[in-house]
Design an enzyme around this catalytic site. Sequence first.
Site, PDB file in Angstrom:
ATOM      1  CD1 TRP A 149     -11.222 -45.208  55.208  1.00 11.93           C
ATOM      2  CD2 TRP A 149     -13.121 -44.042  55.307  1.00 11.93           C
ATOM      3  NE1 TRP A 149     -10.944 -44.003  55.821  1.00 11.93           N
ATOM      4  CE2 TRP A 149     -12.095 -43.268  55.895  1.00 11.93           C
ATOM      5  CE3 TRP A 149     -14.402 -43.513  55.257  1.00 11.93           C
ATOM      6  CZ2 TRP A 149     -12.309 -41.997  56.419  1.00 11.93           C
ATOM      7  CZ3 TRP A 149     -14.620 -42.257  55.770  1.00 11.93           C
ATOM      8  CH2 TRP A 149     -13.589 -41.508  56.343  1.00 11.93           C
ATOM      9  CG  ASP A 205      -2.523 -40.474  50.228  1.00 15.28           C
ATOM     10  OD1 ASP A 205      -3.734 -40.769  50.439  1.00 15.28           O
ATOM     11  OD2 ASP A 205      -2.161 -39.318  50.009  1.00 15.28           O
ATOM     12  CD  GLU A 208      -8.023 -41.964  56.104  1.00 14.47           C
ATOM     13  OE1 GLU A 208      -8.811 -41.047  56.350  1.00 14.47           O
ATOM     14  OE2 GLU A 208      -8.011 -43.044  56.720  1.00 14.47           O
ATOM     15  CD  GLU A 209      -7.158 -36.264  50.110  1.00 18.99           C
ATOM     16  OE1 GLU A 209      -7.854 -35.487  50.774  1.00 18.99           O
ATOM     17  OE2 GLU A 209      -6.142 -35.894  49.471  1.00 18.99           O
ATOM     18  CD  GLU A 429      -8.505 -32.209  59.827  1.00 22.13           C
ATOM     19  OE1 GLU A 429      -8.495 -33.452  59.855  1.00 22.13           O
ATOM     20  OE2 GLU A 429      -9.314 -31.544  59.138  1.00 22.13           O
TER      21      GLU A 429
END
Length: 613
Positions: A149, A205, A208-209, A429
Amino acid sequence: MKFVTSLAPLLALVAAAPAQDSERLSSRATGDLSTWLSTENSIALQGVLNNIGSSGSKAQGAGPGVVVASPSKSNPNYFYTWTRDSALTFKALVDQFIAGDSSLENLIQSYISGIASLQTVNNPSGGLCTGGLGEPKFNVDGTAFTGAWGRPQRDGPALRVTAMTAYARNLLSRGQKAQVQNIIWPIVRNDLSYVTQYWNQSTFDLWEEVQSSSFFTTAVQYRSLVEGSWLASQVSSSCTNCDSQAPLLLCFLQSYWTGSYALANTGGGRSGKDVNSILTSIHMYDKSAGCDATTFQPCSDKALANHKVITDSFRSIYTINSGIAEGKGVAIGRYPEDSYQGGNPWYLATLAAAEQLYDAVYTWKQQGSLSITSTSLAFFKDVYSSAAVGTYASSTTTFTAIVNAVTAYADSYMSNVEQYTPSDGSLAEQYSRSNGSPLSAVDLTWSYAALLTANQARNSVMPASWGASGAKLPSSCSGGSATGPCQAATNTNWQNPGSSTTPSSPSPTAGACSVLFNEIATTSFGENVYLVGSIAQLGSWNPSNGIALSASKYTSSNNLWYVQVSLAPGQTFQYKYVRKEADGSFKWESDPNRSYTVPSTCSGTLTENDSWR
């Protein structure tokens, strides 16, 4: 953000989308936004509660107060609890509680009690005092997620501070100092220590990238230190590290400004135009701070200029935005280069665009004036063509016309969400850039929470001030770090906060020796190292139950993994290190087993240095 049941309901929604869109459009044409929001607000609140354990109808298996990002378990699998999303969700619930929903208090207390436990869970980012608070997500039963992750993510502890402090303010106003001092403060203090130690290091960030520095993360960390210092003063304590590091963070925050918008991340190779910055503005909102640009208040010239740049970046790339002029609300995504799940608008992003404008209108009315600068002029001209640089008092027709225009502009973003919300009120989402049908994770908790906070702002129900008005920039900027106190918080006895919770059996760490295991092991991205041994505390040779080591100090020249473990004095055991591969398989180091005997007496931390065999 990873905030969804089987694919069948989702496909059904997509198939039904055109009819729903038509129905929704005609309903909005003859209906009233306030009427829709009154109904949708109740749906959103229930949507949040459905996704919180242990009684939430869509959160089976989640512990008390644990927020499940979404019930979706495939394509995408969001059936986890994210530190960031959970904190933002509970901040929204605390605001609902303070606004009058007393039924939420037990749930809020369960969430805070859960943080005390989660802080002690060893994970791939480390342990309680070795970086583990930066772990982004956990399994819903509270165990560590050990797969590959984007870690660490350093905004979570700061956001938890804000959520807990909001509830602490309310408790203090009711004379419940003992609960704040004995339960909340020890948990908050750990999160503050994480922020002061790690704020100047890179982070993944908001999405998550990208691993770099993040505008959102820097901002929420600054706010947490301001709130932490205040909370410490209320419980006869202090946070000197908060006071020393907060000005440095505030100074660093200014460096993201490009001249026309806030750069979302210092890395990533993109334009940096990102709704991250609008989310930052609404999180930093303080009704007593006026239109201060230093803290990026929603009505500041920088925040308004940024709002225009970010929202305009989506006008030409989504089919559903075709033909909508500047100054009218459109569907907003994360960033224009986005390709995740097709790169579509997000409900929470569109709602955030509305919320910033509602916050701005509220402040203008409270202070009795608004100012237009050369920085914000382009924003104002979109909604009021004759806008000009200057300050306008509330007694002027110009003030009234602009406030009415910006309010209508905010409503048009809310109407966009209404237009593309299914008739049952559920919020996924994303919604399709081509026809507006719901996509990706269904029943996204953060989507529901965003609806709640935007609607409160529309109704001028604003959260308490957090201290933004005291922001003072130092004369020069510099980096910094400060290591603070770190100790497991054990008191979650809300009924009798003066008495610590008594465990059913003696604590395994009582009178224990602290042993730091250092392991030099070369790994690739996605691989993690675990300590496994012959005693139950080390998993009884089951690698799935081993203790995760932290790689927070790992460099190309020093391949260090480490973990600090509390062990009984005089205890002898065998152990090995195990590497978990990216595919989930385990690779043991070579024989023989290692042995260790804990001294019969010890003070301080003992150290065992090993290298992979």
